[in-house]
Design an enzyme around this catalytic site. Structure first.
Site: not given
Ligand code: COA
Length: 310
Positions: A116, A161, A164, A184
């Site tokens: 999400a 998600g 999912e 989550e």
């Molecule tokens: N929602 C909104 N923005 C997100 C996001 C999410 N779920 N996941 C990543 N982003 C954004 C980051 O905030 C970042 O934005 P910024 O450049 O403005 O700071 C950009 O995407 C890049 O993220 P970053 O973490 O630097 O990339 P990465 O390649 O190092 O890592 C992930 C990628 C997906 C592993 C990591 O971003 C992550 O763990 N995201 C959260 C996932 C999560 O908890 N999802 C569950 C939702 S219920």
């Protein structure tokens, strides 16, 4: 030229008139594009959302459909616009009798889908969050019950998600660098788009509980050992493996494939006797097809069958 026109006229029968032909590696039409007839020409559908695109492969891969996730700035996180794109795309596929198998893949390097959109979520009221999650859950159910087989191609992160969505597919194929998880509970919520139900049905209650209660992330190989993915291949090779599997399915009798999926999915929800009656009903659907007779003729003539989905 003739070859190109043939592709176009075949695509127009099933698709919107705005369709244009693009090469696999370039989304920019080239001059004289009709003159190029590569084996894997793609037909770009009208984009339902900027971040979700639907492509239909053509020529010998006609029948294989690809949904690509393309929201790089937030790693394919699902916000309201992307959700709309997913809903429209799954609806379009469910109404398309020319589609035989679906791949869902990311066009963003190193991530399948980050779940999400947590930035958008921060601005939502509780009732907006409820509405969003209910719609996301419904969209994944539409994906799950599509009549054709679906394959999630996972390179990089499939979190929340994102996982999912992959769980709503029939098969999952990942690269060994993949990271899968349901974080989550660490965000003080629960997976709300189907994972509390689909994960235990796939890997068993105990493993599902551990993954959901701890939010632990796992790699591709561990996912493979749990039965969470069907194949774990070298990093960056998941799409090729998925295409190989999709081609294998695509050459089978299309009605048989739909009936096999239906018999398995719906049968598992029934008692044994009703499930076997359902199997009989599904077999019956294949009995009166031209494709069944074609299979027998091809066997006798020692050649490959040519199925038409009738
Ligand atoms: N929602 C909104 N923005 C997100 C996001 C999410 N779920 N996941 C990543 N982003 C954004 C980051 O905030 C970042 O934005 P910024 O450049 O403005 O700071 C950009 O995407 C890049 O993220 P970053 O973490 O630097 O990339 P990465 O390649 O190092 O890592 C992930 C990628 C997906 C592993 C990591 O971003 C992550 O763990 N995201 C959260 C996932 C999560 O908890 N999802 C569950 C939702 S219920």
């Amino acid at each position: 030229m003739v070859g190109g026109m043939r592709i176009l006229s075949r695509s127009l029968r099933h698709h919107k008139p705005k369709a244009s032909i693009l090469t696999e590696n370039s989304l920019t039409p080239r001059p004289n594009q009709w003159l190029y007839q590569t084996r894997r020409t793609l037909i770009l559908e009208s984009a339902p959302s900027q971040s979700v695109n639907l492509h239909r492969l053509s020529d010998s891969d006609s029948g294989i459909v690809e949904v690509s996730l393309e929201r790089p700035q937030v790693r394919n996180a699902i916000g309201k616009d992307m959700l709309k794109g997913l809903q429209n795309t799954f609806d379009a596929i469910s109404n398309d009798s020319s589609a035989n198998v679906l791949l869902i893949r990311s066009k963003v390097p190193k991530v399948f889908c980050a779940g999400a959109d947590l930035k958008e979520r921060k601005m939502m009221s509780a009732s907006e969050v409820r509405d969003f999650v209910n719609k996301l859950r419904a969209a994944f159910t539409v994906l799950e019950v599509l009549p054709i087989p679906t394959i999630a191609v996972i390179e990089g992160a499939a979190l929340g998600g994102g996982l999912e969505m992959a769980l709503s597919c029939d098969l999952r194929i990942c690269g060994e660098d993949a990271v899968l998880g349901l974080p989550e509970t660490g965000l003080a919520i629960i997976p709300g788009a189907g994972a509390t139900q689909r994960l235990p049905r796939l890997v068993g209650k105990s493993i599902a509980k551990e993954l959901i209660l701890t939010g632990r992330k796992i790699g591709g190989r561990e996912a493979m050992s749990m039965g969470l993915v069907n194949y774990c291949v070298h990093a960056s090779e998941a799409y090729l493996k998925a295409l190989e599997v999709a081609r294998n399915i695509n050459e089978k009798g299309p009605i048989a494939i739909r009936m096999a999926k239906r018999a398995i999915d719906q049968g598992l929800e029934l008692d044994r006797a009703s499930a076997l009656a359902l199997e009989e009903e599904c077999y019956e659907q294949t009995l009166h097809t031209k494709d069944r007779l074609e299979a027998l003729a091809a066997f006798a003539e020692k050649r490959k069958p040519r199925y038409i989905g009738e």
